[in-house]
Design a protein around this motif. Structure first.
Motif, PDB file in Angstrom:
ATOM      1  N   CYS A  81       0.859  -1.186   0.000  1.00  0.00           N
ATOM      2  CA  CYS A  81       0.000   0.000   0.000  1.00  0.00           C
ATOM      3  C   CYS A  81       0.893   1.233   0.000  1.00  0.00           C
ATOM      4  O   CYS A  81       1.657   1.449   0.937  1.00  0.00           O
ATOM      5  CB  CYS A  81      -0.880  -0.017   1.248  1.00  0.00           C
ATOM      6  N   ILE A  82       0.801   2.021  -1.061  1.00  0.00           N
ATOM      7  CA  ILE A  82       1.551   3.273  -1.174  1.00  0.00           C
ATOM      8  C   ILE A  82       0.619   4.271  -1.851  1.00  0.00           C
ATOM      9  O   ILE A  82       0.340   4.142  -3.043  1.00  0.00           O
ATOM     10  CB  ILE A  82       2.835   3.119  -2.024  1.00  0.00           C
ATOM     11  N   LEU A  83       0.101   5.220  -1.095  1.00  0.00           N
ATOM     12  CA  LEU A  83      -0.851   6.185  -1.627  1.00  0.00           C
ATOM     13  C   LEU A  83      -0.343   7.602  -1.417  1.00  0.00           C
ATOM     14  O   LEU A  83      -0.010   7.982  -0.298  1.00  0.00           O
ATOM     15  CB  LEU A  83      -2.210   6.034  -0.933  1.00  0.00           C
ATOM     16  N   ALA A  84      -0.305   8.394  -2.477  1.00  0.00           N
ATOM     17  CA  ALA A  84       0.132   9.786  -2.403  1.00  0.00           C
ATOM     18  C   ALA A  84      -1.085  10.688  -2.255  1.00  0.00           C
ATOM     19  O   ALA A  84      -2.023  10.608  -3.039  1.00  0.00           O
ATOM     20  CB  ALA A  84       0.916  10.159  -3.653  1.00  0.00           C
ATOM     21  N   LEU A  85      -1.059  11.538  -1.242  1.00  0.00           N
ATOM     22  CA  LEU A  85      -2.135  12.485  -0.979  1.00  0.00           C
ATOM     23  C   LEU A  85      -1.557  13.891  -1.064  1.00  0.00           C
ATOM     24  O   LEU A  85      -0.630  14.236  -0.326  1.00  0.00           O
ATOM     25  CB  LEU A  85      -2.730  12.240   0.409  1.00  0.00           C
ATOM     26  N   ASN A  86      -2.078  14.700  -1.963  1.00  0.00           N
ATOM     27  CA  ASN A  86      -1.598  16.070  -2.111  1.00  0.00           C
ATOM     28  C   ASN A  86      -2.032  16.920  -0.922  1.00  0.00           C
ATOM     29  O   ASN A  86      -3.186  16.879  -0.507  1.00  0.00           O
ATOM     30  CB  ASN A  86      -2.133  16.688  -3.399  1.00  0.00           C
ATOM     31  N   VAL A  87      -1.104  17.681  -0.405  1.00  0.00           N
ATOM     32  CA  VAL A  87      -1.389  18.617   0.690  1.00  0.00           C
ATOM     33  C   VAL A  87      -1.693  19.965   0.048  1.00  0.00           C
ATOM     34  O   VAL A  87      -0.832  20.551  -0.605  1.00  0.00           O
ATOM     35  CB  VAL A  87      -0.194  18.711   1.658  1.00  0.00           C
ATOM     36  N   THR A  88      -2.916  20.442   0.228  1.00  0.00           N
ATOM     37  CA  THR A  88      -3.332  21.684  -0.428  1.00  0.00           C
ATOM     38  C   THR A  88      -3.098  22.921   0.423  1.00  0.00           C
ATOM     39  O   THR A  88      -3.107  24.031  -0.093  1.00  0.00           O
ATOM     40  CB  THR A  88      -4.814  21.620  -0.829  1.00  0.00           C
ATOM     41  N   ASP A  89      -2.892  22.739   1.719  1.00  0.00           N
ATOM     42  CA  ASP A  89      -2.645  23.872   2.596  1.00  0.00           C
ATOM     43  C   ASP A  89      -1.974  23.374   3.863  1.00  0.00           C
ATOM     44  O   ASP A  89      -2.069  22.191   4.201  1.00  0.00           O
ATOM     45  CB  ASP A  89      -3.956  24.587   2.932  1.00  0.00           C
ATOM     46  N   GLY A  90      -1.323  24.269   4.578  1.00  0.00           N
ATOM     47  CA  GLY A  90      -0.660  23.896   5.816  1.00  0.00           C
ATOM     48  C   GLY A  90       0.161  25.051   6.337  1.00  0.00           C
ATOM     49  O   GLY A  90       0.170  26.145   5.762  1.00  0.00           O
ATOM     50  N   HIS A  91       0.869  24.794   7.407  1.00  0.00           N
ATOM     51  CA  HIS A  91       1.760  25.790   7.999  1.00  0.00           C
ATOM     52  C   HIS A  91       2.939  25.982   7.045  1.00  0.00           C
ATOM     53  O   HIS A  91       3.760  25.062   6.852  1.00  0.00           O
ATOM     54  CB  HIS A  91       2.210  25.313   9.380  1.00  0.00           C
ATOM     55  N   GLN A  92       3.016  27.122   6.415  1.00  0.00           N
ATOM     56  CA  GLN A  92       3.975  27.353   5.339  1.00  0.00           C
ATOM     57  C   GLN A  92       5.424  27.061   5.730  1.00  0.00           C
ATOM     58  O   GLN A  92       6.143  26.416   4.960  1.00  0.00           O
ATOM     59  CB  GLN A  92       3.832  28.768   4.788  1.00  0.00           C
ATOM     60  N   PRO A  93       5.907  27.475   6.902  1.00  0.00           N
ATOM     61  CA  PRO A  93       7.288  27.131   7.258  1.00  0.00           C
ATOM     62  C   PRO A  93       7.533  25.616   7.311  1.00  0.00           C
ATOM     63  O   PRO A  93       8.600  25.138   6.912  1.00  0.00           O
ATOM     64  CB  PRO A  93       7.482  27.774   8.637  1.00  0.00           C
ATOM     65  N   PHE A  94       6.544  24.860   7.779  1.00  0.00           N
ATOM     66  CA  PHE A  94       6.696  23.404   7.819  1.00  0.00           C
ATOM     67  C   PHE A  94       6.717  22.828   6.407  1.00  0.00           C
ATOM     68  O   PHE A  94       7.533  21.954   6.088  1.00  0.00           O
ATOM     69  CB  PHE A  94       5.566  22.769   8.644  1.00  0.00           C
ATOM     70  N   MET A  95       5.846  23.319   5.554  1.00  0.00           N
ATOM     71  CA  MET A  95       5.819  22.840   4.173  1.00  0.00           C
ATOM     72  C   MET A  95       7.119  23.178   3.449  1.00  0.00           C
ATOM     73  O   MET A  95       7.632  22.369   2.668  1.00  0.00           O
ATOM     74  CB  MET A  95       4.592  23.397   3.458  1.00  0.00           C
ATOM     75  N   GLU A  96       7.680  24.331   3.730  1.00  0.00           N
ATOM     76  CA  GLU A  96       8.961  24.717   3.131  1.00  0.00           C
ATOM     77  C   GLU A  96      10.092  23.835   3.661  1.00  0.00           C
ATOM     78  O   GLU A  96      11.015  23.483   2.915  1.00  0.00           O
ATOM     79  CB  GLU A  96       9.243  26.191   3.407  1.00  0.00           C
ATOM     80  N   TRP A  97      10.017  23.463   4.937  1.00  0.00           N
ATOM     81  CA  TRP A  97      11.021  22.560   5.505  1.00  0.00           C
ATOM     82  C   TRP A  97      10.988  21.217   4.780  1.00  0.00           C
ATOM     83  O   TRP A  97      12.037  20.670   4.422  1.00  0.00           O
ATOM     84  CB  TRP A  97      10.775  22.372   7.006  1.00  0.00           C
ATOM     85  N   ILE A  98       9.788  20.687   4.555  1.00  0.00           N
ATOM     86  CA  ILE A  98       9.668  19.422   3.821  1.00  0.00           C
ATOM     87  C   ILE A  98      10.331  19.540   2.458  1.00  0.00           C
ATOM     88  O   ILE A  98      11.163  18.711   2.088  1.00  0.00           O
ATOM     89  CB  ILE A  98       8.187  19.001   3.667  1.00  0.00           C
ATOM     90  N   SER A  99       9.975  20.572   1.721  1.00  0.00           N
ATOM     91  CA  SER A  99      10.535  20.753   0.377  1.00  0.00           C
ATOM     92  C   SER A  99      12.058  20.897   0.416  1.00  0.00           C
ATOM     93  O   SER A  99      12.751  20.408  -0.478  1.00  0.00           O
ATOM     94  CB  SER A  99       9.925  21.998  -0.279  1.00  0.00           C
ATOM     95  N   GLY A 100      12.581  21.521   1.443  1.00  0.00           N
ATOM     96  CA  GLY A 100      14.024  21.698   1.563  1.00  0.00           C
ATOM     97  C   GLY A 100      14.776  20.444   1.963  1.00  0.00           C
ATOM     98  O   GLY A 100      15.977  20.331   1.693  1.00  0.00           O
ATOM     99  N   GLU A 101      14.102  19.506   2.593  1.00  0.00           N
ATOM    100  CA  GLU A 101      14.766  18.296   3.081  1.00  0.00           C
ATOM    101  C   GLU A 101      14.836  17.179   2.061  1.00  0.00           C
ATOM    102  O   GLU A 101      15.690  16.298   2.179  1.00  0.00           O
ATOM    103  CB  GLU A 101      14.058  17.770   4.339  1.00  0.00           C
ATOM    104  N   VAL A 102      13.937  17.165   1.103  1.00  0.00           N
ATOM    105  CA  VAL A 102      13.946  16.058   0.130  1.00  0.00           C
ATOM    106  C   VAL A 102      14.804  16.408  -1.065  1.00  0.00           C
ATOM    107  O   VAL A 102      14.918  17.564  -1.442  1.00  0.00           O
ATOM    108  CB  VAL A 102      12.515  15.645  -0.289  1.00  0.00           C
ATOM    109  N   ALA A 103      15.429  15.378  -1.626  1.00  0.00           N
ATOM    110  CA  ALA A 103      16.382  15.583  -2.734  1.00  0.00           C
ATOM    111  C   ALA A 103      15.657  15.965  -4.014  1.00  0.00           C
ATOM    112  O   ALA A 103      14.604  15.516  -4.314  1.00  0.00           O
ATOM    113  CB  ALA A 103      17.189  14.312  -2.955  1.00  0.00           C
TER     114      ALA A 103
END
Length: 103
Positions: A81-103
């Protein structure tokens, strides 16, 4: 775009191994593991039930194909089971941290 990836594993050691690989390889910023999930499903025409571990990985849409392929390669299930769910909104600094951590 940030994504949550919902996955399951059959035991704790497999869930922990997958989480460590995904984070160490830069495919996920973070992976949460939840124990005690009870799953009921049909597999190859038979009713099945069992304990599973739920994992939620935080990643991006761009990285998802590599994350999915890595999990498929390492997972013990024939059809994980591998399901991708798009995050449409959230705490912007946290979302930016995610984007900065992945290659």
């Amino acid at each position: 775009m940030v994504q949550w990836i919902y996955m399951t594993a059959g035991d704790k050691s497999e869930a922990e191994m997958l989480a460590k690989v995904l984070v160490e390889e830069g495919l996920a910023a973070c992976v949460n593991i939840f124990s005690g999930a009870r799953s009921f499903y049909m597999w190859e025409g038979r009713f099945e039930e069992g304990e599973e571990y739920v994992m939620i990985a935080k990643t991006t849409r761009a990285v998802f194909p590599r994350l999915r392929d890595r999990v498929v390669d390492l997972h013990s299930y024939e059809c994980p089971c591998i399901l991708a769910l798009n995050v449409t909104d959230g705490h912007q600094p946290f979302m930016e941290w995610i984007s900065g951590e992945v290659a």
